[in-house]
Design an enzyme around this catalytic site. Structure first.
Site, PDB file in Angstrom:
ATOM      1  N   SER A 124     -18.005  17.061  16.311  1.00 37.21           N
ATOM      2  CA  SER A 124     -17.504  18.403  16.028  1.00 37.21           C
ATOM      3  C   SER A 124     -18.019  18.954  14.716  1.00 37.21           C
ATOM      4  O   SER A 124     -17.923  20.150  14.471  1.00 37.21           O
ATOM      5  CB  SER A 124     -15.973  18.410  16.003  1.00 37.21           C
ATOM      6  OG  SER A 124     -15.490  17.532  14.999  1.00 37.21           O
ATOM      7  N   CYS A 125     -18.569  18.106  13.853  1.00 35.95           N
ATOM      8  CA  CYS A 125     -18.978  18.561  12.529  1.00 35.95           C
ATOM      9  C   CYS A 125     -20.241  17.847  12.101  1.00 35.95           C
ATOM     10  O   CYS A 125     -20.292  16.617  12.071  1.00 35.95           O
ATOM     11  CB  CYS A 125     -17.871  18.305  11.507  1.00 35.95           C
ATOM     12  SG  CYS A 125     -18.325  18.785   9.833  1.00 35.95           S
ATOM     13  N   GLY A 126     -21.254  18.617  11.746  1.00 31.10           N
ATOM     14  CA  GLY A 126     -22.506  18.028  11.309  1.00 31.10           C
ATOM     15  C   GLY A 126     -22.664  17.965   9.809  1.00 31.10           C
ATOM     16  O   GLY A 126     -23.629  17.397   9.319  1.00 31.10           O
TER      17      GLY A 126
END
Length: 285
Positions: A124-126
């Site tokens: 969900s988060c890079g």
């Protein structure tokens, strides 16, 4: 190669009873696979590559994912900085296809692997694995603001359906994001899916790097979710002048698009859209 989908048995509950009066039934269901991919990078020679990042992704197009990640994080400038990229085995394990080994070309700067640039990225988060604000920001080599791209709004409104039509993995699982690269006349050049939105974008950009197609001038990028800061930054790093999303952008995404001279479109649904930056590229009549 790892599988992109897997099967599990689930208990399906439907409170609107079926014809025989049952409200629940056990049946197989198809899931999107989520597995870690370790990216190692360094110069040629034994022991020169070191772990740089671990990202949770859906297996498939992993070399493109690794190369795209390195480009969008500003760690390579072009395909000329990469000598080889290959799947390899983990330490003392058979080849699980969960490690990519990237050998940099002679003369390419080796990344400094320190806590500020040692990534663990979730699906969900890079950017959540970065240890400092400065490590979040990268700058593009490409003058996106000078790109003369124009796109008829009538073409743009067709893209969500074209993107959705190409999402084979989503059809099976309902759990994959997509990123699609389109020409100005709405032709789909490439579509990639992944459980992580940022990974889908990196897979598209990595393909472009390996095919020597950067910058992606005259093209637009369509994403299935929202337009975050990190997706806007990745598009800028690849020289994409227009980013469109079916959902909302963030305030920082809008700020970055304005700074870069990009066009940013959100809430592209049906025959409506919001243009948050760069409206000069949209032709409405």
């Amino acid at each position: 190669m790892g599988r992109a989908t897997d099967r599990r048995r689930v208990l399906r509950i439907d409170l609107d009873a079926t014809a025989d009066g049952r409200t629940s039934v056990r049946r197989p269901d198809t899931l999107a696979v989520e597995e870690p991919l370790e990216i190692r990078v360094g110069a040629a020679g034994p022991g020169r590559r070191r772990p740089l990042a671990v990202t949770m992704r859906t297996p498939g197009d992993d070399l493109d994912l690794a190369v795209g990640f390195l480009l969008t994080e500003g760690l390579i400038r072009s395909t000329d900085d990469v000598r080889t990229a290959q799947l390899c085995a983990g330490a003392e394990t058979p080849n699980t296809y969960n490690v990519v080994d990237v050998v940099l070309a002679p003369g390419a700067p080796e990344p400094t692997i320190d806590p500020a640039r040692n990534f663990y990225t979730t699906s969900s988060c890079g950017v959540c694995g970065k240890a400092s604000i400065d490590a979040v920001r990268t700058r593009s080599l490409f003058p996106v603001a000078d790109d003369p791209l124009t796109v008829p709004a009538e073409v743009l409104v067709e893209l969500p359906e074209r993107l959705r039509a190409g999402q084979r993995g989503f059809d099976r699982t309902g759990g994959l994001h997509a990123a699609g690269l389109f020409t100005a006349d709405g032709e789909l050049v490439l579509l990639r899916e992944d459980v992580g939105r940022h990974n889908a974008v990196d897979k598209v950009i990595g393909w472009a790097v390996r095919e020597r197609r950067l910058p992606l001038a005259g093209h637009l990028l369509m994403v299935s979710g929202r337009a975050s800061f990190e997706l806007t930054q990745k598009a800028w790093m690849a020289g994409v002048p227009l980013l469109a999303a079916v959902s909302a952008p963030s305030s920082l995404a809008v700020d970055l698009a304005e700074e870069a001279g990009m066009t940013l479109v959100g809430f592209l649904r049906g025959r409506t859209m919001n243009v948050y930056a760069g409206p000069q590229r949209l032709v409405t009549r």
